[in-house]
Design an enzyme around this catalytic site. Structure first.
Site, short mmCIF file in Angstrom:
data_model
loop_
_atom_site.label_atom_id
_atom_site.label_comp_id
_atom_site.label_asym_id
_atom_site.label_seq_id
_atom_site.Cartn_x
_atom_site.Cartn_y
_atom_site.Cartn_z
CB CYS A 35 -5.10 0.94 -2.06
SG CYS A 35 -4.79 0.37 -0.39
CE LYS A 74 -6.14 -6.61 1.85
NZ LYS A 74 -5.28 -5.44 1.62
NE ARG A 132 -11.25 -1.22 1.41
CZ ARG A 132 -11.91 -2.14 0.75
NH1 ARG A 132 -13.10 -1.87 0.24
NH2 ARG A 132 -11.38 -3.34 0.58
NE ARG A 166 -9.08 -2.35 -1.48
CZ ARG A 166 -8.89 -1.10 -1.89
NH1 ARG A 166 -8.79 -0.82 -3.17
NH2 ARG A 166 -8.81 -0.13 -0.99
CE LYS A 197 -6.33 -6.58 5.86
NZ LYS A 197 -5.68 -5.63 5.02
CB SER A 230 -10.31 -1.28 10.54
OG SER A 230 -10.87 -1.67 9.30
C1 PBG Z 1 -4.21 -2.10 1.82
C2 PBG Z 1 -4.74 -2.61 3.11
C3 PBG Z 1 -6.07 -2.66 3.59
C4 PBG Z 1 -5.99 -3.12 4.90
C5 PBG Z 1 -4.65 -3.36 5.17
N1 PBG Z 1 -3.90 -3.07 4.04
C6 PBG Z 1 -7.33 -2.23 2.99
C7 PBG Z 1 -7.92 -2.88 1.82
O1 PBG Z 1 -7.40 -3.86 1.28
O2 PBG Z 1 -8.93 -2.36 1.38
C8 PBG Z 1 -7.16 -3.29 5.83
C9 PBG Z 1 -6.81 -3.22 7.27
C10 PBG Z 1 -7.95 -3.08 8.20
O3 PBG Z 1 -9.13 -3.08 7.82
O4 PBG Z 1 -7.65 -2.97 9.40
N2 PBG Z 1 -4.48 -2.84 0.70
#
Ligand code: PBG
Length: 323
Positions: free
Chosen positions: A122, A195, A205, A217, A248, A274
């Site tokens: 991504c 996840k 993002r 997603r 996560k 994040s």
């Molecule tokens: C990539 C990814 C994401 C995060 C880690 N790897 C973003 C997503 O899936 O949209 C998020 C990490 C965070 O928010 O700290 N796929």
């Protein structure tokens, strides 16, 4: 025996007694520190919703990694911000790509530090989805081939752990095979197993400019309402060869961390994402929370729920406070 013979306050009377019976430890050795590595040179750009976290060109990323290592943090997790993006996300398997270059530089200059690499498309696709888009949706099996190339390229660059975060079905087994066949049988897989399709990824993002150009997603990341399904995901990843499974986000999903820990018996990671970071920072900046106390409590509770390791943007601060 009940009250008055039993008095649980006895063991809470002093700091020393509380320390003696504390069930959960929190140490810098538990942390993984994420870094956003950007193309170009001499770049250090703040990410507005993540105060204290910057996009870093390689030189700065190495310095940041060294600082984390000095504080006792054993590992970094690299994310790439490439110069250009395309339909397939080819930057992900470019041997001279930003994550590959940063991995080599960090391994060379901070040799004792573990370098984990986030493995997803991504950050590299023009449409922002985590795989190949065919007829408006992400094609699972076509994506596996591209992820394999990226995993092999990252391992060749010296990654100590590859961490697939794409949520394609079957990817752990396919990646294990690709790594083994390319002579990287010793490289472990840290799988983002459970996840969830979470609103708490918003600041991330923004940081890597990976908001999907259309749709969302939810066709591949998990429904936040599902706990049993998270166990299925984790079990499948263990069967396919994952060395560490990850849940996560972390704080809204502590029950999932606990269940995955009990069910799999292998090391469990939790990603304090994040949005969780942004909440603490915003509340602290507004004077609504004591940042240090709130943060150390939150991280301790993530450990108590069953996480062996915690991926957190707070790693450096927490390590300093734990000294
Ligand atoms: C990539 C990814 C994401 C995060 C880690 N790897 C973003 C997503 O899936 O949209 C998020 C990490 C965070 O928010 O700290 N796929």
């Amino acid at each position: 025996m009940a009250f008055p013979q039993t008095r649980l306050r006895r063991l809470r009377a002093t700091r020393a007694l509380r320390g003696l019976v504390r069930e959960t430890s929190l140490e810098p050795a538990d942390f993984v520190y994420p870094l956003f590595v950007a193309h170009g040179s001499d770049r250090r750009e703040p990410i507005p919703a993540m105060p204290g976290v910057d996009r870093l060109s390689i030189h700065h990323a190495v310095a940041e990694a060294a600082e984390a290592a000095d504080l006792g943090v054993p590992a970094v997790l690299l994310f790439g911000i490439p110069a250009s993006k395309d339909d397939e996300g080819s930057g992900a398997w470019d041997d001279e790509g930003v994550v590959q270059l940063a991995t080599r530089a960090i391994k060379e200059q901070v040799p004792g530090l573990i370098v984990a690499t986030d493995l997803c498309l991504c950050e590299y696709t023009s449409h922002g989805h985590c795989g190949v888009v065919r007829n408006g949706s992400v094609d699972n099996d076509a994506t596996l081939e591209l992820l394999s190339r990226a995993a092999v390229s990252q391992a060749r660059a010296g990654a100590d752990l590859v961490a697939p975060s794409d949520m394609m079905d079957g990817r752990v087994g396919v990646l294990r095979q690709a790594l083994d066949e390319s002579g990287q049988a010793e490289t472990p897989i840290l799988a983002y197993s459970a996840k969830f399709a979470s609103a708490f990824y918003g600041p991330f993002r923004e940081a890597v400019d990976s908001t999907p150009a259309f749709g969302d997603r939810r066709g591949y990341q998990m429904d936040p309402a599902n706990g049993r399904e998270a166990l299925r995901e984790a079990r499948l990843d263990v069967e396919e060869g994952a060395d560490i499974v990850m849940v996560k986000p972390a704080l809204p999903y502590l029950d999932v961390i606990r269940r995955v820990k009990d069910e799999t018996g292998i090391p469990v990671a939790a990603y304090n994402v994040s949005g969780e970071y942004a909440m603490v920072k915003a509340a602290a900046a507004a004077g609504y929370l004591d940042e240090r106390a709130a943060l150390l409590e939150a991280l301790t509770c993530i450990r108590r729920s069953g996480a062996d390791l915690i991926v957190t943007y707070h790693a450096k601060d927490a390590a300093r406070w734990l000294r």
